[in-house]
Design an enzyme around this catalytic site. Structure first.
Site, PDB file in Angstrom:
ATOM      1  N   CYS A   2       0.854  -1.186   0.000  1.00 38.39           N
ATOM      2  CA  CYS A   2       0.000   0.000   0.000  1.00 38.39           C
ATOM      3  C   CYS A   2       0.887   1.232   0.000  1.00 38.39           C
ATOM      4  O   CYS A   2       2.109   1.132   0.052  1.00 38.39           O
ATOM      5  CB  CYS A   2      -0.907   0.006   1.227  1.00 38.39           C
ATOM      6  SG  CYS A   2      -2.090  -1.375   1.302  1.00 38.39           S
ATOM      7  N   ARG A  49      -4.618   1.841  -1.321  1.00 40.34           N
ATOM      8  CA  ARG A  49      -4.735   0.479  -0.803  1.00 40.34           C
ATOM      9  C   ARG A  49      -4.570  -0.598  -1.864  1.00 40.34           C
ATOM     10  O   ARG A  49      -5.164  -0.525  -2.940  1.00 40.34           O
ATOM     11  CB  ARG A  49      -6.096   0.284  -0.129  1.00 40.34           C
ATOM     12  CG  ARG A  49      -6.195  -1.055   0.596  1.00 40.34           C
ATOM     13  CD  ARG A  49      -7.536  -1.253   1.240  1.00 40.34           C
ATOM     14  NE  ARG A  49      -7.544  -2.470   2.043  1.00 40.34           N
ATOM     15  CZ  ARG A  49      -8.616  -3.204   2.308  1.00 40.34           C
ATOM     16  NH1 ARG A  49      -9.796  -2.830   1.836  1.00 40.34           N
ATOM     17  NH2 ARG A  49      -8.514  -4.302   3.032  1.00 40.34           N
TER      18      ARG A  49
END
Length: 262
Positions: A2, A49
């Site tokens: 991420c 993400r």
């Protein structure tokens, strides 16, 4: 992987939120599955993400159950199920099944002591809204990157160096000592980068920014204890068992797992 990005300002002058969002979105290649941000007048947290654990429920930045804390997190906590059981026994409740929530609830319970309990790879920032502070931490061996740009007013942090180029505070002056290290070694040693205003948080280290100043501490160093075996066969068996345990716990995932992909 991420991508995380954030800014902390003691004076409450964050600047243009659109610029901070653009810096966060610079990290889209690290987190193509989604992105979000959260801000108060003195702090900004951004996140991109790549979904691995709790695909539907692990959206970030994530608040704690009591809404005092918020986190932006990059990494994976391999022992999150064991820590979840421990926190449940202590009275904590959870809204998701993500390892991110384990980190923030662990911080709510143990403070900076949560770092030494985490088995995994991580770089994260936790905001304490009551104390108006930001807590940064990086895993034992620095597997996950965390770059920081300090100022008298606070700090800007990011998973990648390039995101700093988006913000007006970035000066870009070349660090000649770091450049010399790069030319000799083909990498920049220590916590330096190729510019004077950006550094890396050292592996196994946490740092807290608050109105009273900055505190930094190492939470892990390589153990000095030596292990001895009576014969080579016992040593081979012990190493094999350790590797098996490590691989087994690292395979926890809600998506397919592969090796040597990147």
């Amino acid at each position: 992987m991420c991508g995380i990005f954030g800014k902390y300002s003691r004076s409450g002058t964050l600047g243009d939120l659109a610029t901070l969002c653009s810096a966060t979105n610079y990290l889209t290649h690290r987190g193509p599955d989604g992105g979000a941000w959260w801000a108060d007048d003195w702090v900004f947290l951004g996140h991109r993400r790549l979904s691995i654990i709790d695909i539907d429920g692990g959206t970030q930045p994530m608040p704690s159950g009591d809404r005092r804390y918020a986190i932006t997190f990059n990494g994976e906590i391999y022992n999150y199920l064991e820590l979840r059981d421990e926190l449940l026994a202590l009275g904590h409740t959870f809204q998701t099944s993500s390892d991110t929530e384990i980190v923030i609830e662990g911080y709510r319970r143990w403070g900076e002591g949560v770092c030494s309990r985490l088995n995994g790879m991580f770089a994260f920032a936790i905001v304490d809204r009551n104390e108006r502070s930001v807590f940064l931490a990086r895993d034992r061996f620095g597997e996950k990157p965390l770059f920081i740009m300090d100022s008298e007013d606070g700090v800007i942090f990011s998973s990648e160096f390039g995101a700093f180029c988006v913000v007006p505070e970035f000066g870009g002056e070349v660090d000649m000592g770091a450049l010399g290290g790069y030319l000799c070694l083909n990498y920049v040693p220590g916590t330096q980068t190729l510019t004077t205003d950006v550094a890396r948080l050292a592996p196994g280290t946490w740092r807290r920014y608050s109105p009273s100043g900055v505190v930094e501490k190492r939470f892990w160093s390589p153990p000095e204890q030596r292990v001895t075996f009576s014969c080579i066969e016992d040593a081979v068996e012990a190493v094999g068992e350790t590797l098996d345990r490590g691989v087994k716990i690292a395979l926890r995932s809600d998506v397919p797992v592969t090796v040597f992909l990147s």
